[in-house]
Every structure is written in structure tokens, then in C-alpha cells.
Motif scaffolding. Sequence first.
Motif, PDB file in Angstrom:
ATOM      1  N   PRO A 292       0.843  -1.190   0.000  1.00  0.00           N
ATOM      2  CA  PRO A 292       0.000   0.000   0.000  1.00  0.00           C
ATOM      3  C   PRO A 292       0.877   1.237   0.000  1.00  0.00           C
ATOM      4  O   PRO A 292       2.018   1.185   0.439  1.00  0.00           O
ATOM      5  N   LYS A 293       0.349   2.309  -0.498  1.00  0.00           N
ATOM      6  CA  LYS A 293       1.027   3.621  -0.423  1.00  0.00           C
ATOM      7  C   LYS A 293       2.384   3.641  -1.123  1.00  0.00           C
ATOM      8  O   LYS A 293       3.372   4.105  -0.563  1.00  0.00           O
ATOM      9  N   VAL A 294       2.442   3.118  -2.332  1.00  0.00           N
ATOM     10  CA  VAL A 294       3.651   3.341  -3.130  1.00  0.00           C
ATOM     11  C   VAL A 294       3.386   4.624  -3.911  1.00  0.00           C
ATOM     12  O   VAL A 294       2.383   4.721  -4.602  1.00  0.00           O
ATOM     13  N   PRO A 295       4.264   5.630  -3.785  1.00  0.00           N
ATOM     14  CA  PRO A 295       3.970   6.885  -4.471  1.00  0.00           C
ATOM     15  C   PRO A 295       3.908   6.708  -5.975  1.00  0.00           C
ATOM     16  O   PRO A 295       4.649   5.898  -6.546  1.00  0.00           O
ATOM     17  N   LYS A 296       3.027   7.475  -6.612  1.00  0.00           N
ATOM     18  CA  LYS A 296       2.889   7.411  -8.078  1.00  0.00           C
ATOM     19  C   LYS A 296       4.170   7.864  -8.757  1.00  0.00           C
ATOM     20  O   LYS A 296       4.670   7.203  -9.656  1.00  0.00           O
ATOM     21  N   SER A 297       4.689   8.999  -8.330  1.00  0.00           N
ATOM     22  CA  SER A 297       5.977   9.409  -8.901  1.00  0.00           C
ATOM     23  C   SER A 297       7.047   9.173  -7.839  1.00  0.00           C
ATOM     24  O   SER A 297       7.003   9.735  -6.754  1.00  0.00           O
ATOM     25  N   VAL A 298       7.960   8.282  -8.199  1.00  0.00           N
ATOM     26  CA  VAL A 298       8.974   7.835  -7.244  1.00  0.00           C
ATOM     27  C   VAL A 298      10.102   8.856  -7.172  1.00  0.00           C
ATOM     28  O   VAL A 298      10.670   9.229  -8.204  1.00  0.00           O
ATOM     29  N   LYS A 299      10.419   9.323  -5.968  1.00  0.00           N
ATOM     30  CA  LYS A 299      11.529  10.266  -5.807  1.00  0.00           C
ATOM     31  C   LYS A 299      12.401   9.818  -4.646  1.00  0.00           C
ATOM     32  O   LYS A 299      12.195  10.239  -3.515  1.00  0.00           O
ATOM     33  N   PRO A 300      13.374   8.965  -4.896  1.00  0.00           N
ATOM     34  CA  PRO A 300      14.245   8.492  -3.800  1.00  0.00           C
ATOM     35  C   PRO A 300      15.024   9.656  -3.201  1.00  0.00           C
ATOM     36  O   PRO A 300      15.393  10.580  -3.924  1.00  0.00           O
ATOM     37  N   PRO A 301      15.264   9.614  -1.886  1.00  0.00           N
ATOM     38  CA  PRO A 301      16.035  10.673  -1.262  1.00  0.00           C
ATOM     39  C   PRO A 301      17.448  10.747  -1.845  1.00  0.00           C
ATOM     40  O   PRO A 301      17.983   9.743  -2.334  1.00  0.00           O
ATOM     41  N   LYS A 302      18.024  11.941  -1.765  1.00  0.00           N
ATOM     42  CA  LYS A 302      19.359  12.177  -2.300  1.00  0.00           C
ATOM     43  C   LYS A 302      20.354  11.138  -1.773  1.00  0.00           C
ATOM     44  O   LYS A 302      20.340  10.830  -0.585  1.00  0.00           O
ATOM     45  N   GLY A 303      21.172  10.623  -2.629  1.00  0.00           N
ATOM     46  CA  GLY A 303      22.182   9.679  -2.154  1.00  0.00           C
ATOM     47  C   GLY A 303      22.515   8.616  -3.185  1.00  0.00           C
ATOM     48  O   GLY A 303      21.974   8.603  -4.284  1.00  0.00           O
ATOM     49  N   ASP A 304      23.436   7.730  -2.796  1.00  0.00           N
ATOM     50  CA  ASP A 304      23.869   6.629  -3.659  1.00  0.00           C
ATOM     51  C   ASP A 304      23.253   5.336  -3.166  1.00  0.00           C
ATOM     52  O   ASP A 304      23.235   5.091  -1.965  1.00  0.00           O
ATOM     53  N   TYR A 305      22.831   4.516  -4.077  1.00  0.00           N
ATOM     54  CA  TYR A 305      22.259   3.226  -3.700  1.00  0.00           C
ATOM     55  C   TYR A 305      22.828   2.145  -4.604  1.00  0.00           C
ATOM     56  O   TYR A 305      22.965   2.355  -5.799  1.00  0.00           O
ATOM     57  N   VAL A 306      23.117   1.013  -3.999  1.00  0.00           N
ATOM     58  CA  VAL A 306      23.617  -0.123  -4.781  1.00  0.00           C
ATOM     59  C   VAL A 306      22.735  -1.315  -4.445  1.00  0.00           C
ATOM     60  O   VAL A 306      22.338  -1.494  -3.291  1.00  0.00           O
ATOM     61  N   HIS A 307      22.390  -2.101  -5.456  1.00  0.00           N
ATOM     62  CA  HIS A 307      21.709  -3.365  -5.179  1.00  0.00           C
ATOM     63  C   HIS A 307      22.220  -4.413  -6.149  1.00  0.00           C
ATOM     64  O   HIS A 307      22.465  -4.109  -7.312  1.00  0.00           O
ATOM     65  N   ALA A 308      22.392  -5.621  -5.643  1.00  0.00           N
ATOM     66  CA  ALA A 308      22.920  -6.687  -6.488  1.00  0.00           C
ATOM     67  C   ALA A 308      22.035  -7.921  -6.392  1.00  0.00           C
ATOM     68  O   ALA A 308      21.466  -8.187  -5.337  1.00  0.00           O
ATOM     69  N   VAL A 309      21.927  -8.643  -7.496  1.00  0.00           N
ATOM     70  CA  VAL A 309      21.244  -9.936  -7.487  1.00  0.00           C
ATOM     71  C   VAL A 309      22.098 -10.944  -8.249  1.00  0.00           C
ATOM     72  O   VAL A 309      23.030 -10.576  -8.959  1.00  0.00           O
ATOM     73  N   LEU A 316      24.886  -9.286 -10.843  1.00  0.00           N
ATOM     74  CA  LEU A 316      24.377  -8.082 -11.504  1.00  0.00           C
ATOM     75  C   LEU A 316      24.214  -7.024 -10.436  1.00  0.00           C
ATOM     76  O   LEU A 316      23.595  -7.281  -9.406  1.00  0.00           O
ATOM     77  N   SER A 317      24.781  -5.838 -10.640  1.00  0.00           N
ATOM     78  CA  SER A 317      24.512  -4.797  -9.658  1.00  0.00           C
ATOM     79  C   SER A 317      24.239  -3.473 -10.342  1.00  0.00           C
ATOM     80  O   SER A 317      24.809  -3.181 -11.387  1.00  0.00           O
ATOM     81  N   PHE A 318      23.318  -2.729  -9.770  1.00  0.00           N
ATOM     82  CA  PHE A 318      23.003  -1.385 -10.247  1.00  0.00           C
ATOM     83  C   PHE A 318      23.501  -0.412  -9.194  1.00  0.00           C
ATOM     84  O   PHE A 318      23.299  -0.625  -8.009  1.00  0.00           O
ATOM     85  N   ARG A 319      24.161   0.636  -9.631  1.00  0.00           N
ATOM     86  CA  ARG A 319      24.534   1.717  -8.722  1.00  0.00           C
ATOM     87  C   ARG A 319      23.782   2.958  -9.183  1.00  0.00           C
ATOM     88  O   ARG A 319      23.962   3.410 -10.307  1.00  0.00           O
ATOM     89  N   ALA A 320      22.910   3.470  -8.330  1.00  0.00           N
ATOM     90  CA  ALA A 320      22.109   4.632  -8.703  1.00  0.00           C
ATOM     91  C   ALA A 320      22.500   5.814  -7.842  1.00  0.00           C
ATOM     92  O   ALA A 320      22.781   5.663  -6.665  1.00  0.00           O
ATOM     93  N   VAL A 321      22.557   6.980  -8.473  1.00  0.00           N
ATOM     94  CA  VAL A 321      22.757   8.216  -7.728  1.00  0.00           C
ATOM     95  C   VAL A 321      21.479   9.022  -7.907  1.00  0.00           C
ATOM     96  O   VAL A 321      21.081   9.305  -9.035  1.00  0.00           O
ATOM     97  N   SER A 322      20.831   9.337  -6.791  1.00  0.00           N
ATOM     98  CA  SER A 322      19.601  10.114  -6.872  1.00  0.00           C
ATOM     99  C   SER A 322      19.882  11.530  -6.398  1.00  0.00           C
ATOM    100  O   SER A 322      20.597  11.740  -5.420  1.00  0.00           O
ATOM    101  N   ASP A 323      19.332  12.498  -7.129  1.00  0.00           N
ATOM    102  CA  ASP A 323      19.456  13.884  -6.674  1.00  0.00           C
ATOM    103  C   ASP A 323      18.134  14.335  -6.051  1.00  0.00           C
ATOM    104  O   ASP A 323      17.894  15.521  -5.892  1.00  0.00           O
ATOM    105  N   GLY A 324      17.289  13.359  -5.734  1.00  0.00           N
ATOM    106  CA  GLY A 324      16.018  13.682  -5.098  1.00  0.00           C
ATOM    107  C   GLY A 324      14.916  14.026  -6.081  1.00  0.00           C
ATOM    108  O   GLY A 324      13.803  14.331  -5.680  1.00  0.00           O
ATOM    109  N   SER A 325      15.221  13.941  -7.387  1.00  0.00           N
ATOM    110  CA  SER A 325      14.190  14.260  -8.372  1.00  0.00           C
ATOM    111  C   SER A 325      13.574  12.971  -8.907  1.00  0.00           C
ATOM    112  O   SER A 325      13.903  11.875  -8.466  1.00  0.00           O
ATOM    113  N   GLY A 326      12.699  13.103  -9.880  1.00  0.00           N
ATOM    114  CA  GLY A 326      11.970  11.942 -10.403  1.00  0.00           C
ATOM    115  C   GLY A 326      12.769  11.088 -11.370  1.00  0.00           C
ATOM    116  O   GLY A 326      12.334  10.006 -11.748  1.00  0.00           O
ATOM    117  N   THR A 327      13.951  11.570 -11.791  1.00  0.00           N
ATOM    118  CA  THR A 327      14.786  10.764 -12.691  1.00  0.00           C
ATOM    119  C   THR A 327      16.142  10.548 -12.029  1.00  0.00           C
ATOM    120  O   THR A 327      16.608  11.420 -11.299  1.00  0.00           O
TER     121      THR A 327
END
Lengths: 372, 224
Positions: A292-309, A316-327
Motif C-alpha cells: 500500500p502507499k507506493v507513491p505514483k511518482s517515485v523520488k528516492p532521497p538524495k544519495g547513492d544506492y547499490v543493489h545486487a542480485v 548483476l549490480s546497479f549503482r544509482a545516484v539520486s538527486d532527489g528528483s523523479g529521474t
Amino acid sequence: MNQLAQSPGDERFVLNLGPQHPATHGVLRVKLVMDGEYIVEAEPVLGYIHRMHEKMGENRTWAQFLPNTGRMDYLHALAYNLNHCCLVERALGIEVPERAEYLRVIMTELNRISSHLLWFGAFVLDLGGFSPLLYAFDDREQILDLLETATGSRLTYCYFRFGGLYNDVDENFVPGARAFVARMRERMPMYHALVTKNIILVKRLKDIGFVDAEMCRKYGATGPVARGAGLAYDVRRHEPYSVYDRFDFDVPVYHEADSMARYMVRMDEIIESLRIIEQALDGLPEGPVMAPKVPKSVKPPKGDYVHAVETARGLLSFRAVSDGSGTPWRLKLRTPCFSNLLVFGEACRGMLLPDALALMGSLDLVIPDIDR
Amino acid sequence: MDTAQLEQRLAALPGAKLTVKDHARQGVHLEAALAPETLVEAVEIMDCAGYFLETVTGIDWLGEQEALRKEVLAAREAKAKAKAKAAAEKAKAAKEAHDAAVEAALAAGETPPPAPEPEPEPQAAPEPEIPVLEDSMEAVYDFNRYPTKGDGCRQGLHRVALRVRVPRSHPEVPTIQHLYPVAHWHERETHDFFGIRFAGHGYLIPLLLPEDADYHPLRKDYGA
């Protein structure tokens, strides 16, 4: 390796393998310096199917990138899907409902088996055996049918969403999956009798194409390539995500480090995946498949995130840098085949060309996964 | 080499700044911001500790300095506003106190106290100019390790990211391909996308882009 020393290289020539060649399974080109039938030097040339997914990631919202994930390694698309979902869920701190997590595991493992089956068929086909491909595709078809009813697609899936799944499975899915597990268990001895014990296959793979543990480390090779070299590294066990820490499964490891070891790892992994699927089906809870309550437009807080599977081909790992915006500000995609292919350049030195092709097959390369 | 030793050795590098991260939230255990000169040494430490190089990538921080400057300016403005508000309130309170004193004196038939001298405005030291710094380009090296015998699978879990920042106008970091051959490709890819030069690489021709590509598509000022 020693044959090279016996013939001084005055008869060297350059041989282009690919970019269109049946053994490379896609548009990969390898520039080979040959001395007769022996490889002196090999340089893979990339970029023939480069689509700049990372740039696309910066130009789309986080959710719009989901279909892209299934188009890198099209044989294990759900793992890529899962990684992107887990990455965003980690960044946002979304709790995924149990039922969704269990279904994610079941789907991803089914997809892994289908990937291994396709590899198995194509690999044996490379070595000159045609009929195993037909058996493998018969089994793979069962998985594709199961996944098609749930996800709506047969290859480039986009089924997982941030916080859960696109939709729940219908009432035929669980019996269908159980039937497949039973069927696949019966088929495995047949595969081993037909292919694994075949003397021609053994002679082509045993003690040929060494990729040892130190080489794996220097090149960052993961997945069945590393496990075939005695390294018990599996992200599902080592850095558990989703609900993988609840299932009892083994990480198959072979120490021979030859092409046969990598073949055996994948064959054993099919069995382990079946075990995981069975346990997940037994424990499959009822309930919602979307948080429940997944926002329609996703805006992760500023920071670096890594996830691997763990995909069918490795880490496989993705490294994402979010600037707090929608992209995303930056989305780095670390794919397993990239590192696994570079191993080939070193491992094939001094080998006969046909053996090198067997080695390449045993690395299980998917070219769009390398070029991205 | 165990984790504590590794941290110690990385922290001992001149200019290194270590941050312990929350793996559950960010997916990394340890981050080390390094000076470019110490990168090779740091990678040697990682190599000794038995890590494998997962990937190398770049990040273009175009616009970061401007955003930071704006943040500082906004903070300053907010501070000045708060100060002005506090001063106004103080003056008001003093005036009220004086008025009350006058009233009380009048009621008692005494001479009202003289109005208090308004407090002189404290001369604020002029705020230092914020220098406009150059934006940087960052190279990120992700390390990971295989579980080793005896340490059990879970304890072996350790992800380390080395981060090096270089100025955008002169993005150059030393190559590490002599330590990790896989860096040969990772560095070529990073050079393709960001134009970060890897000193000593010697073969920085496009890997994924067309062979005559002279553009760097992941730079933030790249327009098609």
C-alpha cells in the motif's frame, strides 16, 4: 599452452570471428591472431549492439526504466527487473508483501531454469549435437507458457513493480508450476544420460578451458564461471535479497575450473532452482501482491544506492545516484557477462580454435548484456 | 587481512576519508573518498586483501558547486532574517518594559525614567565571499569479495567503494589495469562515457561507442 613454444610464430595470421557467427550467439566480434589452428592472441571487439541504456536511465523516470531492464540479458529478464525494483525499494524503504516476494522468487527461478535450458541446448548445439536442443526447448516451452499467463510476455518480461507485482497469478499457476517441477526432476537424469555422460562431450570439455580462481578474481568473474573454479560465491546466499534467506538450497561448486565444471554447475543449479521453487510454492502465503502507499511518482532521497542480485550468469549490480528528483542522476549497470567475457581473452591463449569456441559457450555469454 | 585492518590501512592514506555505510539502506559497507595520488596504493591494499573489482564507473557532478553555493546563500539569508526578527522582538520587549516603568512611575507620582538608549546595532562581520569552485568528475571503484573458507558466507559479506574526485576541466586518474586486468575495459568504458582519462592506460580507444567517437554522452553538458 606449450604447443606455441614448439612453433615459432612466423605463420601468424589474423582471423575475424564474428560479428556474425553462429558460435558467438549474437553480434560479438573477436579478433584472433592465429598460429595455424592455435590462438596466439584474442581481442573481443564490443559495441555492435550498444544501446546506451545508462543514458536512457537518466532520461526516464525510475519506473519508466523498468522495461529497459528486461532487454539487457533477455534470457534472464526477471532478475534484471527484480534488481531495479529492489534498488528503488531499498532507496524508498518500501516493504513488499510476502506473497509478492514469494512469487518474485518463483518467477525468477523459473526464468533462471529457462535460461539454463536455452544455454544447455545452444551449447551442445555448438559442440555438434542437435537433438538435446529440441529436448531443452520442449521443457523451456513449459516455463514460457507458465510465465506468459502470469506476465503477458514470453521473453522480455516486465512483471515486477516497485512494491510488488503487476498482478496476481491465476488459480492454474501453482498446480502448473508444481507439475513443471515434477516433470523437470524426471527429465534431468535423461539429460545426464543423453549428454553429460556422452564421451564426445566429455572429450570436448574435460580438462579444457581453464579459468581458475585467481583469474576469476582478477577479472571479477562471477556466477557459474566462478563456481566452476571452486569459489562458492552466490549473491542469493552471500548477500540475500527478497526472501532467499528463507529457503534451503545448496550452492553447487566444482573445483576443476574447466569447461566441464561450468557445465556441471549449471546442470546442478537447475536442481537447486527446482528446490527453491518447491519450497516457495509450499510456503506461498495469501494476501495482497502490492504494497500500500507506493507513491505514483517515485523520488528516492538524495544519495547513492547499490543493489545486487544473482542472475543466471552471475553478479548483476546497479549503482544509482539520486538527486532527489523523479529521474536518476546516474544509473550504472554492472552486468555479469562484461567481466566474464574478458576472461575469454586470456583463457583462450594457446588453445585450438574449436576448443576456444567450446570455452566461449561454457561462459554463457549474452551479447546485449555486455554491450548494454 | 580482516575488515578492521583494511579500514585502518585505507584510513592511513593521506587525504583519505572513510565512511561506514548502512548496507541495508545503501547497499555498500564502506566508502573511501581518496585523493587521486593515493588511488593506486589503495587498490593495491584491496588486491592484497583478496577483493575483486566489481566495476568502475564515473559520475559527472556538473552543477553541484552552484547548488551548494545556493544552499549556503539560502542558509545565510535565513540566518540574517532570524537575526533581524530576534532584534526587532528584543527592541519591542525593551520598549514595552520602558512603557510599563513610565506608567508605574507616573502612578506613584515619581519622575518617569528616561528612555533607554537604543542599543547600538552590533556590526556584523562581513560574510566571506563564497568562491565559485569548479565542479568535479568522480570515478567510483566498486570492490567486493568472494567468501573465503572458514569465514562463513554471511560474515564474508563486504562491499567497499573507492571514490576519487578530479576537476572537470582536467579529469585524470591513474590507471589500475596492471593490478586488475578487468579495469582495462572498465576504464575504457568510463573514458567513452565521461571522458575521464586514465593515465598510463595506453589504449583508451572507444570500447562501446563507434570507433571514431569523440564525444562523451554521459557528461551532463552533452546534448545530442
